[in-house]
Write a protein that holds these residues in place. Structure first.
Motif, PDB file in Angstrom:
ATOM      1  N   LYS A   1       0.864  -1.184   0.000  1.00  0.00           N
ATOM      2  CA  LYS A   1       0.000   0.000   0.000  1.00  0.00           C
ATOM      3  C   LYS A   1       0.901   1.236   0.000  1.00  0.00           C
ATOM      4  CE  LYS A   1      -4.188  -1.860   0.508  1.00  0.00           C
ATOM      5  NZ  LYS A   1      -5.323  -1.606  -0.412  1.00  0.00           N
ATOM      6  N   ALA A   2       0.829   2.028  -1.048  1.00  0.00           N
ATOM      7  CA  ALA A   2       1.743   3.157  -1.209  1.00  0.00           C
ATOM      8  C   ALA A   2       1.057   4.493  -0.923  1.00  0.00           C
ATOM      9  CB  ALA A   2       2.322   3.165  -2.617  1.00  0.00           C
ATOM     10  N   PHE A   3       1.831   5.415  -0.320  1.00  0.00           N
ATOM     11  CA  PHE A   3       1.337   6.755  -0.007  1.00  0.00           C
ATOM     12  C   PHE A   3       2.374   7.771  -0.467  1.00  0.00           C
ATOM     13  CE2 PHE A   3      -0.584   3.899   3.021  1.00  0.00           C
ATOM     14  CZ  PHE A   3      -1.882   4.357   3.177  1.00  0.00           C
ATOM     15  N   SER A   4       1.886   8.901  -0.967  1.00  0.00           N
ATOM     16  CA  SER A   4       2.768   9.987  -1.413  1.00  0.00           C
ATOM     17  C   SER A   4       2.815  11.107  -0.391  1.00  0.00           C
ATOM     18  CB  SER A   4       2.302  10.553  -2.749  1.00  0.00           C
ATOM     19  OG  SER A   4       2.494   9.637  -3.791  1.00  0.00           O
ATOM     20  N   GLY A   5       3.851  11.962  -0.545  1.00  0.00           N
ATOM     21  CA  GLY A   5       4.019  13.084   0.370  1.00  0.00           C
ATOM     22  C   GLY A   5       3.149  14.279   0.044  1.00  0.00           C
ATOM     23  N   SER A   6       2.441  14.251  -1.072  1.00  0.00           N
ATOM     24  CA  SER A   6       1.525  15.350  -1.406  1.00  0.00           C
ATOM     25  C   SER A   6       0.550  14.866  -2.470  1.00  0.00           C
ATOM     26  CB  SER A   6       2.293  16.580  -1.917  1.00  0.00           C
ATOM     27  OG  SER A   6       2.677  16.398  -3.267  1.00  0.00           O
TER      28      SER A   6
ATOM     29  N   PHE B   1       7.839  14.097  -4.010  1.00  0.00           N
ATOM     30  CA  PHE B   1       8.815  13.114  -4.480  1.00  0.00           C
ATOM     31  C   PHE B   1       9.076  12.018  -3.450  1.00  0.00           C
ATOM     32  CE2 PHE B   1      11.058  16.517  -2.358  1.00  0.00           C
ATOM     33  CZ  PHE B   1      12.021  15.885  -1.587  1.00  0.00           C
ATOM     34  N   LEU B   2       8.621  12.231  -2.193  1.00  0.00           N
ATOM     35  CA  LEU B   2       8.812  11.242  -1.144  1.00  0.00           C
ATOM     36  C   LEU B   2       7.599  10.311  -1.053  1.00  0.00           C
ATOM     37  CD1 LEU B   2      10.304  13.429   1.728  1.00  0.00           C
ATOM     38  CD2 LEU B   2      11.529  11.991   0.103  1.00  0.00           C
ATOM     39  N   SER B   3       7.832   9.085  -0.571  1.00  0.00           N
ATOM     40  CA  SER B   3       6.732   8.130  -0.470  1.00  0.00           C
ATOM     41  C   SER B   3       7.025   7.080   0.601  1.00  0.00           C
ATOM     42  CB  SER B   3       6.496   7.438  -1.812  1.00  0.00           C
ATOM     43  OG  SER B   3       7.662   6.738  -2.226  1.00  0.00           O
ATOM     44  N   ILE B   4       5.953   6.469   1.084  1.00  0.00           N
ATOM     45  CA  ILE B   4       6.028   5.351   2.027  1.00  0.00           C
ATOM     46  C   ILE B   4       5.113   4.253   1.509  1.00  0.00           C
ATOM     47  CG2 ILE B   4       5.648   4.538   4.381  1.00  0.00           C
ATOM     48  CD1 ILE B   4       5.927   7.351   5.388  1.00  0.00           C
ATOM     49  N   ALA B   5       5.585   3.021   1.560  1.00  0.00           N
ATOM     50  CA  ALA B   5       4.745   1.874   1.225  1.00  0.00           C
ATOM     51  C   ALA B   5       4.710   0.948   2.442  1.00  0.00           C
ATOM     52  CB  ALA B   5       5.285   1.137   0.009  1.00  0.00           C
TER      53      ALA B   5
ATOM     54  N   PHE C   1      10.532   3.090   2.481  1.00  0.00           N
ATOM     55  CA  PHE C   1      10.590   4.507   2.165  1.00  0.00           C
ATOM     56  C   PHE C   1      11.233   4.735   0.800  1.00  0.00           C
ATOM     57  CE2 PHE C   1      10.890   4.248   6.831  1.00  0.00           C
ATOM     58  CZ  PHE C   1       9.727   4.928   7.152  1.00  0.00           C
ATOM     59  N   GLY C   2      10.695   5.720   0.111  1.00  0.00           N
ATOM     60  CA  GLY C   2      11.286   6.126  -1.161  1.00  0.00           C
ATOM     61  C   GLY C   2      11.737   7.566  -1.091  1.00  0.00           C
ATOM     62  N   ASP C   3      13.011   7.833  -1.425  1.00  0.00           N
ATOM     63  CA  ASP C   3      13.525   9.206  -1.306  1.00  0.00           C
ATOM     64  C   ASP C   3      13.408  10.006  -2.594  1.00  0.00           C
ATOM     65  OD1 ASP C   3      15.548   8.210  -2.902  1.00  0.00           O
ATOM     66  OD2 ASP C   3      17.107   8.342  -1.373  1.00  0.00           O
TER      67      ASP C   3
END
Length: 294
Positions: free
Chosen positions: A134-139, A233-237, A250-252
């Motif tokens: 399950k992925a989430f974006s920073g905006s 540009f940041l994300s968490i899954a 985490f995606g940087d």
């Protein structure tokens, strides 16, 4: 406080402050004092292998001798009440669970390849490229569902939360932070390192920050559940291993979207078994008393 044995072999406590206590302390304060004396005397009797009979323990306060049988019974009631409360708390924590609310379903790409070198094999995640998260974006401008205050990783019962650093792939300095418990850094932390905090039932406080490779330039952060963030540009899954354990990838945002720049496990861990220890102690007192009687 002076400890002495009377001619009859009874343990006595005499205090230079006894008159002060008698005159100035209220009734319930004296009861607490007596309870403490009872515990102290019992410990001495056990340690010195004296006859552990309640009617042989005498607490001399203010020049008046008082048998501690009633005080001991009062103490035992308090102890049993504490044990029951601890067990209820332990039961509630054992029923606690983590859950992922919302998020965009995505399959981890073929270039998802975090390194778990040095990590205990028992802690290595069993998922990888090709598995769904399950992925989430920073905006809202990001590629996946943004955090908006109603989604993310949620804890349903106040619990002890542990965040364990598992591995990473990035050259940047990425930090997973549980705000109440400390931080983990992929340049200084060793796989298997963890931070612990007591969290209330709510959205888990988890922040991912990214810096330049030298750690001097802050580039942005993403926080679980928080609305109004602007680092697209940041994300968490997240990946749900079970009700007590969730993986966070985490995606940087440095040229890829493979969610492997830092990997941690968020876990509900048991509280110290105070209730069980207390019950064991009470059982130990009972055994000692039966042994001495025999």
């Amino acid at each position: 406080m002076n400890l002495a044995k009377s001619a009859g072999g009874k343990w006595l406590i005499s205090s230079p402050f006894s008159k002060f206590f008698e005159k100035s302390l209220k009734k319930y304060t004296l009861k607490v004092y007596n309870v403490i004396c009872g515990f102290f005397l019992a410990a001495i009797c056990i340690k010195n292998e004296t006859d552990f009979e309640l009617n042989q323990l005498v607490c001399a306060l203010g020049g008046r001798s008082k048998r501690v049988t009633i005080l001991w019974e009062f103490t035992m009631k308090l102890a049993i009440s504490a044990a029951i409360s601890s067990l209820f708390l332990a039961t509630a924590v054992s029923a606690a669970s983590l859950s992922i609310v919302g998020g965009t379903d995505r399959v981890l790409p073929g270039n998802h390849n975090p390194s778990y070198a040095g990590l205990d094999p028992a802690l290595v995640p069993t998922i990888g490229a090709g598995d769904s998260v399950k992925a989430f974006s920073g905006s809202a401008a990001g590629a996946w569902e943004p955090f908006d205050g109603t989604n993310g990783l949620h804890l349903d019962v106040a619990s002890r939360i542990q965040i364990t650093y598992l591995g990473e792939e990035a050259n940047a300095e990425n930090i997973s932070l549980n705000k109440a418990g400390g931080s983990l850094n992929n340049n200084t932390s060793t796989p298997g390192d963890f931070i612990v905090s007591l969290d209330l039932p709510d959205w888990v406080e988890l922040v991912f920050e990214t810096y330049s490779a030298d750690g001097l330039t802050f580039r942005g952060d993403i926080e679980n559940n928080t609305a109004g963030q602007n680092d697209d540009f940041l994300s968490i899954a997240f990946y749900q291993e079970n009700s007590k354990n969730v993986l966070a990838f985490f995606g940087d945002g440095r040229g890829d979207t493979d969610h492997d720049d830092m990997v941690v496990r968020i876990s509900i861990v048991p509280l110290p078994a105070g209730g069980l220890l207390l019950l064991s102690a009470l059982g130990g007192f009972a055994v000692v008393r039966r042994k001495k009687k025999a």
